[in-house]
Design a protein around this motif. Sequence first.
Motif, short mmCIF file in Angstrom:
data_model
loop_
_atom_site.label_atom_id
_atom_site.label_comp_id
_atom_site.label_asym_id
_atom_site.label_seq_id
_atom_site.Cartn_x
_atom_site.Cartn_y
_atom_site.Cartn_z
N SER A 143 -2.48 11.02 -1.35
CA SER A 143 -1.50 9.95 -1.56
C SER A 143 -0.22 10.20 -0.77
CB SER A 143 -1.20 9.79 -3.05
OG SER A 143 -0.65 10.98 -3.59
N LEU A 144 0.14 11.46 -0.59
CA LEU A 144 1.30 11.79 0.25
C LEU A 144 1.05 11.36 1.70
CD1 LEU A 144 4.06 13.15 0.67
CD2 LEU A 144 2.84 15.30 0.98
N VAL A 197 0.84 -1.20 0.00
CA VAL A 197 0.00 0.00 0.00
C VAL A 197 0.87 1.25 0.00
CG1 VAL A 197 -1.67 1.33 1.35
CG2 VAL A 197 -1.98 -1.12 1.06
N SER A 198 1.94 1.23 0.78
CA SER A 198 2.83 2.39 0.85
C SER A 198 3.49 2.67 -0.49
CB SER A 198 3.90 2.15 1.92
OG SER A 198 4.75 3.26 2.00
N PHE A 199 3.99 1.65 -1.16
CA PHE A 199 4.63 1.86 -2.45
C PHE A 199 3.63 2.22 -3.54
CE2 PHE A 199 8.20 -0.77 -0.64
CZ PHE A 199 9.06 0.30 -0.51
N SER A 200 2.42 1.68 -3.44
CA SER A 200 1.38 2.05 -4.41
C SER A 200 0.98 3.52 -4.23
CB SER A 200 0.15 1.17 -4.23
OG SER A 200 0.46 -0.18 -4.47
N ALA A 201 0.83 3.94 -2.99
CA ALA A 201 0.50 5.35 -2.74
C ALA A 201 1.64 6.26 -3.16
CB ALA A 201 0.17 5.56 -1.26
N LEU A 202 2.88 5.80 -3.00
CA LEU A 202 4.02 6.58 -3.46
C LEU A 202 4.00 6.72 -4.98
CD1 LEU A 202 6.71 8.02 -2.84
CD2 LEU A 202 7.82 5.79 -3.07
N ALA A 203 3.64 5.66 -5.68
CA ALA A 203 3.53 5.73 -7.14
C ALA A 203 2.43 6.70 -7.56
CB ALA A 203 3.26 4.34 -7.71
N ALA A 215 3.04 10.13 -9.64
CA ALA A 215 2.30 10.34 -10.89
C ALA A 215 1.49 11.63 -10.85
CB ALA A 215 1.38 9.15 -11.16
N SER A 216 0.86 11.92 -9.71
CA SER A 216 0.08 13.16 -9.61
C SER A 216 1.00 14.38 -9.60
CB SER A 216 -0.82 13.15 -8.37
OG SER A 216 -0.06 13.06 -7.20
N TRP A 217 2.18 14.26 -9.01
CA TRP A 217 3.15 15.34 -9.04
C TRP A 217 3.62 15.59 -10.47
CZ3 TRP A 217 7.90 15.60 -5.25
CH2 TRP A 217 8.41 16.88 -5.25
N ALA A 218 3.85 14.51 -11.21
CA ALA A 218 4.25 14.65 -12.61
C ALA A 218 3.13 15.30 -13.44
CB ALA A 218 4.60 13.28 -13.20
N MET A 219 1.87 14.93 -13.17
CA MET A 219 0.76 15.54 -13.91
C MET A 219 0.64 17.03 -13.58
SD MET A 219 -2.28 12.76 -14.25
CE MET A 219 -2.37 12.22 -12.56
#
Length: 108
Positions: A87-88, A21-27, A31-35
């Motif tokens: 997500s953060l 869950v932690s790594f999925s939320a990090l992804a 991704a949202s930061w990139a967007m």
Amino acid sequence: MSPESRGGTPRPAGPNHLWAVSFSALAVFLASWAMCWIQAYAVNDDLPNTCDDVRRQVFPTEVACAAVDGTVTGATPGWLVVLFFASLVVTVLTGTMALAVTAAVRGR
């Protein structure tokens, strides 16, 4: 005595689901930061040239133009900002819980 048991009792499994869950939320966070960054610096790259009142925000990245009548052009969508911060928070909380459970399991 096997490393999976100590003192005759089986050793509990590690927090694999918490790590997932932690790594999925990090992804999702990355991704949202990139967007947000793409929205600010690729899509709205010419906005400062055509706007008098440019509003910049660093975290999350945003470049927007505020008009005299109060309308804002080029702002990051609200759902993306919520996804970014949620997500953060999930990454930090589940990562901390996974570290705590790992330390408790190893110390047992």
